[in-house]
Design an enzyme around this catalytic site. Sequence first.
Site, short mmCIF file in Angstrom:
data_model
loop_
_atom_site.label_atom_id
_atom_site.label_comp_id
_atom_site.label_asym_id
_atom_site.label_seq_id
_atom_site.Cartn_x
_atom_site.Cartn_y
_atom_site.Cartn_z
N CYS A 197 0.69 -1.19 -0.10
CA CYS A 197 0.07 0.06 0.23
C CYS A 197 0.76 1.33 0.02
O CYS A 197 0.74 2.01 -0.99
CB CYS A 197 -0.85 -0.08 1.19
SG CYS A 197 -2.18 -1.37 1.17
N1 LIG Z 1 -2.73 -6.29 1.86
C1 LIG Z 1 -3.32 -5.16 2.42
O1 LIG Z 1 -2.79 -4.81 3.35
C2 LIG Z 1 -4.12 -4.11 1.61
C3 LIG Z 1 -4.74 -3.20 2.23
C4 LIG Z 1 -5.81 -2.38 1.81
C5 LIG Z 1 -5.83 -2.47 0.40
N2 LIG Z 1 -5.43 -3.22 -0.35
C6 LIG Z 1 -5.64 -3.34 -1.47
O2 LIG Z 1 -6.38 -4.47 -2.04
C7 LIG Z 1 -6.07 -5.11 -3.34
C8 LIG Z 1 -5.73 -6.53 -3.00
O3 LIG Z 1 -4.71 -6.60 -2.28
P1 LIG Z 1 -4.17 -7.98 -1.72
O4 LIG Z 1 -2.90 -7.49 -0.68
O5 LIG Z 1 -5.10 -8.84 -1.00
O6 LIG Z 1 -3.56 -8.65 -2.94
P2 LIG Z 1 -3.00 -10.26 -3.05
O7 LIG Z 1 -1.81 -10.33 -3.98
O8 LIG Z 1 -2.86 -10.56 -1.74
O9 LIG Z 1 -4.30 -10.92 -3.64
C9 LIG Z 1 -4.83 -10.73 -4.69
C10 LIG Z 1 -5.49 -11.86 -5.46
O10 LIG Z 1 -6.01 -11.83 -6.63
C11 LIG Z 1 -5.85 -12.94 -7.35
N3 LIG Z 1 -6.00 -12.31 -8.69
C12 LIG Z 1 -5.29 -11.62 -9.44
N4 LIG Z 1 -5.94 -11.60 -10.72
C13 LIG Z 1 -7.31 -12.10 -10.71
C14 LIG Z 1 -8.20 -12.17 -11.57
N5 LIG Z 1 -8.07 -11.67 -12.79
N6 LIG Z 1 -9.22 -13.00 -11.11
C15 LIG Z 1 -9.35 -13.49 -9.97
N7 LIG Z 1 -8.25 -13.38 -9.18
C16 LIG Z 1 -7.22 -12.71 -9.52
C17 LIG Z 1 -4.52 -13.10 -7.14
O11 LIG Z 1 -4.31 -14.76 -7.27
C18 LIG Z 1 -4.38 -13.04 -5.50
O12 LIG Z 1 -4.93 -14.29 -4.97
C19 LIG Z 1 -4.99 -4.09 -3.78
O13 LIG Z 1 -5.77 -3.17 -4.69
C20 LIG Z 1 -4.33 -3.63 -2.59
O14 LIG Z 1 -3.76 -2.36 -3.00
C21 LIG Z 1 -4.46 -4.04 0.31
#
Ligand SMILES: NC(=O)c1ccc[n+]([C@@H]2O[C@H](COP(=O)([O-])OP(=O)(O)OC[C@H]3O[C@@H](n4cnc5c(N)ncnc54)[C@H](O)[C@@H]3O)[C@@H](O)[C@H]2O)c1
Length: 454
Positions: A275
């Site tokens: 983030c």
């Molecule tokens: N990790 C954090 O602390 C956090 C906090 C707030 C917001 N976010 C935001 O949330 C979003 C997700 O982050 P995250 O940390 O969960 O990511 P992550 O990488 O842990 O998980 C994303 C998942 O999406 C899947 N994926 C990718 N493309 C796909 C598709 N086309 N169809 C289906 N699945 C698909 C991946 O396989 C993965 O399992 C991002 O935009 C991030 O900026 C993350």
Amino acid sequence: MSELADALLKKIESRRARTGVVGLGYVGLPLLVELAKGGFHATGIDLDTRKIDAIHQGRSYIPDVSTADVQALKNAGKLDATADFSIVAQLDTINICVPTPLRKTKDPDMSYIVSAVEAIGKHLHKGMLIVLVSTTYPGTTEKVVQPLLEATGLKAGTDFFLAFSPERVDPGNPTFQTHNVPKVVGGLTPDCARLAGALYGTAIETIVPVSSTRVAEMVKLLENTFRAVNIGLVNELALMCDKMNIDVWEVVDAAKTKPFGFMAFYPGPGLGGHCIPIDPFYLSWKAKQTGFDPRFIELAGHINAGMPHYVVEKVAEALNTKRKAVNGSNILVAGVAYKRDIDDMRESPALDVMGLLHAKGAKVSYADPYVEEVHGREWSGRYDIKSVELTRGSIGRYDCIVIVTDHKTFDYEGLVAEAELIVDTRNAIKKSYPHVFRLGAPQSVGEGANAAPT
Ligand SMILES: NC(=O)c1ccc[n+]([C@@H]2O[C@H](COP(=O)([O-])OP(=O)(O)OC[C@H]3O[C@@H](n4cnc5c(N)ncnc54)[C@H](O)[C@@H]3O)[C@@H](O)[C@H]2O)c1
């Protein structure tokens, strides 16, 4: 409220709505589990079949979600997962939680959102609610997601409902988790906002409605830019304190006794995680598109990105007191996860520190109880490297130990007792010792060195 919206609202309120989450990572899996706990049938969709298999086996792979919860909800028939988007035809609501990284050029990489939305579009049907959760620049929901979904011939706000609601999860935080962190919701139309608020209201204690998807998108970017800029400020203060022989940690701790108008941020080896190092650049990219020059974001990014270099300078300074060079020294990095007590290594400054030390000829090792192995593709050393155990008796074999992530499980007393030199970037070792070099804190000059001019 339209008839279609009202029908979906009733389904949500009675928990008959079938909920879905696309992208089952750090954000998606906790949300999926909260929806299932809230009484819905919740289906996760992910392209990573290892995650699907884990859910089928009733197993969690995210530290904040317990395997007991996944198992119980799976057994109760509330939780399911698949890699096949055709399930969308059976769902009433979908949350999109796919990654939003930066390209090498620091431009937003929208490919994950586009591909997930296109796959959903193939099975979109009347009366569905789609909520984008992934962090992104203002305008994405309206300008990217809406047109892709409307290419099906269905109209947003009339045939289906569209909203943006950012995630605020703080991995590893035992107090604040998905259910008790207020959720900001912005809808394309009032019906869209009401439906998204109703959905989250079943699982999350406080809903914060805002007037549009753009406002909701901007809220998330403000929150993370606020952190990036304040960390940049305190990192700059640490560099100043170093020159002025003042302990920055003592300064921040004393300043935070002010009961109003101050919030403590601490310096460190650089930004990490998915983030803070990334999201502000989504905002600056969008601002530049409108002809606006966002100076705070760029400046903080510059200072924060320089911190790993400063850490390596500290290592060189420490080794110098023993008449040693970085080149050829055995240097151990303690902690490679991007923050304390978690296993996430994304964008971790430890990888930069390791790469810079390797480039200067150091023999680099690392210890991290949460990260078994760093693969060659993850750092510029380009070779696989396994975590070593940092136990008494083994500590003394390194010329210098660099504390990059202050995991609670490290034996700091043992480190102080046995390490030849320590560079502490987190103030994990609170006191001054002649062989401990703390980031942003004064250090007595070593044997054979002369005091720096003041
Ligand atoms: N990790 C954090 O602390 C956090 C906090 C707030 C917001 N976010 C935001 O949330 C979003 C997700 O982050 P995250 O940390 O969960 O990511 P992550 O990488 O842990 O998980 C994303 C998942 O999406 C899947 N994926 C990718 N493309 C796909 C598709 N086309 N169809 C289906 N699945 C698909 C991946 O396989 C993965 O399992 C991002 O935009 C991030 O900026 C993350």
